[in-house]
Design an enzyme around this catalytic site. Structure first.
Site, PDB file in Angstrom:
ATOM      1  N   CYS A   1       2.268  44.619  48.906  1.00 50.49           N
ATOM      2  CA  CYS A   1       1.827  43.290  48.463  1.00 50.49           C
ATOM      3  C   CYS A   1       3.032  42.500  48.002  1.00 50.49           C
ATOM      4  CB  CYS A   1       0.898  43.395  47.262  1.00 50.49           C
ATOM      5  SG  CYS A   1      -0.657  44.153  47.631  1.00 50.49           S
TER       6      CYS A   1
ATOM      7  N   GLU B   1       2.603  45.492  55.154  1.00 55.97           N
ATOM      8  CA  GLU B   1       1.235  45.955  55.362  1.00 55.97           C
ATOM      9  C   GLU B   1       0.341  44.782  55.795  1.00 55.97           C
ATOM     10  OE1 GLU B   1      -0.351  48.614  52.168  1.00 55.97           O
ATOM     11  OE2 GLU B   1      -2.012  47.202  52.292  1.00 55.97           O
TER      12      GLU B   1
END
Ligand code: ACO
Ligand code: ZN
Length: 439
Positions: A305, A339
């Site tokens: 993140c 991601e």
């Protein structure tokens, strides 16, 4: 990526009172579409009686901050006590915009003439050729607009159900009061709070300002816990191990989720390292953003993140954090990729970064160069190089093979469009041992 068990979380603003006839027309706004004639106004009032309060799920046009009407869907409603006994506020999602712009609106912002009742006749989706109800088709279109393609319909529904209404509206952090963007599943005892007060150093959060003031007198942290692994003038990066600093890791996840939509939160922060970027002055090191990274990733993710706190956005810190994540990958002698899914702003930042880095090399390089060589030089995963160059139409098919077209004028044009990078990451100032070697 950080995950929360959404099934335990409750929305605090979801009152969902049963629909009842409107008994208070005294607060009527003028009908937005009316030119003021009596018959028209009477027709408007009659229509209003039959449709108010609006049901959750209703589609209607709503006046936004640009002064224009945009289509919205009613996500939730609640009684508003300053109005009549049946006066409601509505939490709406602007179907053309990202969910961070969802908000509570008053009746006078809604154009009731545009209320749609859902017709269930089948329409054809041009892309898939499938017959579906208008509602299903719209759902798919909205999903694509928001860039949630990577979530299947069931996960998307589940996600939206549990996170439909923002719980915490604002936070105080350091010298800033910040409006939040999304739902974050704080523990149940915070269910009634709409504002939280964070200690900017240990990230503990409190319900009341006085609690924070008392906390600040005894909190002895002046920077994130963990090791300072980079310092360049007033910018510092700290590496925080989620296992060694569990509470800090969890606090950071709660905070970050307020600005990250499609990330689930793990209470299990042990598996992650957090790289926290700070602006330092004589009062301490103030967090401006961070990225998290799995200690071990089978999918070669080098970033889970990423967040720049809103008061510090658009200053190049996002680009700095991205560059830093690749700098770590280079030290590990690995290629990396962020991601998925990427948010709209995440994708913009990555596209910009990849474009600048790759085109800078292509501009300077003499002779042939392969995707593999580019990947080795930059630690950017080959697939990301390919999609970047393809989206810029720099890959051509010539004489039976794919080649990178590197016309200097075309490269310059793309580089100009990609904008400037953030503050440089000076690799010589990174004092860091990869996790594997540390252990
Ligand atoms: N509107 C339009 N473009 C924007 C915006 C915006 N509000 N914000 C960033 N961009 C684009 C621009 O192209 C910008 O470059 P430019 O300023 O030269 O035009 C580029 O992104 C990056 O700008 P930075 O200033 O380097 O990035 P910033 O510090 O604002 O951080 C970030 C970018 C981290 C994506 C930030 O917007 C953020 O925290 N968003 C919320 C959380 C999020 O979505 N994170 C990514 C999720 S995906 C993942 O975590 C793997
Ligand atoms: Zn503290």
């Amino acid at each position: 990526m950080v995950s929360i068990d959404n099934t335990n979380s409750t929305t605090v603003n979801g009152h969902g009172a049963a629909a009842a006839a409107v008994d208070d027309m005294s607060t009527d706004p003028p009908a937005p579409e009316s030119n003021g004639s009596q018959p028209e106004f009477d027709a408007y009032r009659r229509r209003k009686l039959t449709i108010l309060p609006l049901e959750v799920g209703t589609r209607v046009n709503c006046r936004w901050r640009d002064g224009k009407y945009h289509p919205v869907k009613v996500i939730e409603r609640r009684k508003h006590f300053s109005g009549g006994s049946n006066y409601y506020e509505y939490y709406v999602h602007y179907t053309e915009f990202n969910r961070r712009l969802d908000e509570w609106v008053h009746l006078d912002q809604l154009d009731l003439g545009s209320v749609e009742t859902d017709v269930d006749d089948k329409v054809e989706d041009k892309v898939t050729g499938l017959k579906m109800t208008r509602h299903q088709k719209r759902k798919i279109d909205e999903t694509h607009i928001e860039g949630h393609e990577e979530l299947d319909a069931a996960s998307l529904r589940e996600h939206e159900e549990f996170t439909k209404v923002k719980n915490i509206a604002t936070i105080e952090l350091g010298k800033y009061e910040i409006e939040t963007w999304y739902f974050s599943p704080f523990p149940p005892e915070y269910n009634e709070c709409t504002k939280l007060f964070f200690c900017e150093f240990c990230l503990n959060f409190m319900k009341r300002k006085e609690q924070l003031q008392r906390h600040m007198k005894k909190c002895d942290l002046k920077h994130p816990p963990g090791d300072e692994i980079y310092r360049d003038k007033t910018l510092s990066m700290f590496e925080v191990d989620g296992k060694k600093n569990k509470i800090y890791g969890q606090n950071l996840c709660y905070l970050a989720k307020l600005f990250l939509d499609h990330k689930t939160l793990y209470y299990d922060v042990d598996l992650f390292l957090f790289y926290v970027l700070c602006e330092c002055d004589d009062r301490g090191c103030h967090m401006v953003g961070y990225f998290s990274k799995e200690k071990q990733s089978e999918e070669s993710y080098n970033l889970a993140c990423i967040l720049t706190l809103p008061p510090y956005q658009r200053k190049g810190y996002g680009k700095f954090l991205i560059a830093f994540s690749y700098e770590l990958s280079k030290k590990e002698a690995k290629v990396g990729t962020p991601e998925r899914p990427l948010s709209d702003l995440g994708l913009l930042s990555y596209r910009g970064y990849w474009t600048r880095v790759l085109l800078d090399i292509l501009k300077k390089h003499k002779g042939n160069i392969s995707i593999k060589e580019l990947s080795d030089m930059t630690a950017i995963k080959a697939e990301d190089i390919l999609t970047t160059l393809q989206s810029l139409e720099l890959i051509q098919y010539r004489k039976g093979q794919h080649v990178i077209c590197a016309d200097p004028k075309v490269l310059d044009r793309h580089l100009k469009a990609a904008g400037r990078g953030g503050p440089d990451v000076e690799s010589s100032k990174l004092i860091w041992t990869p996790y594997k070697e540390q252990n």
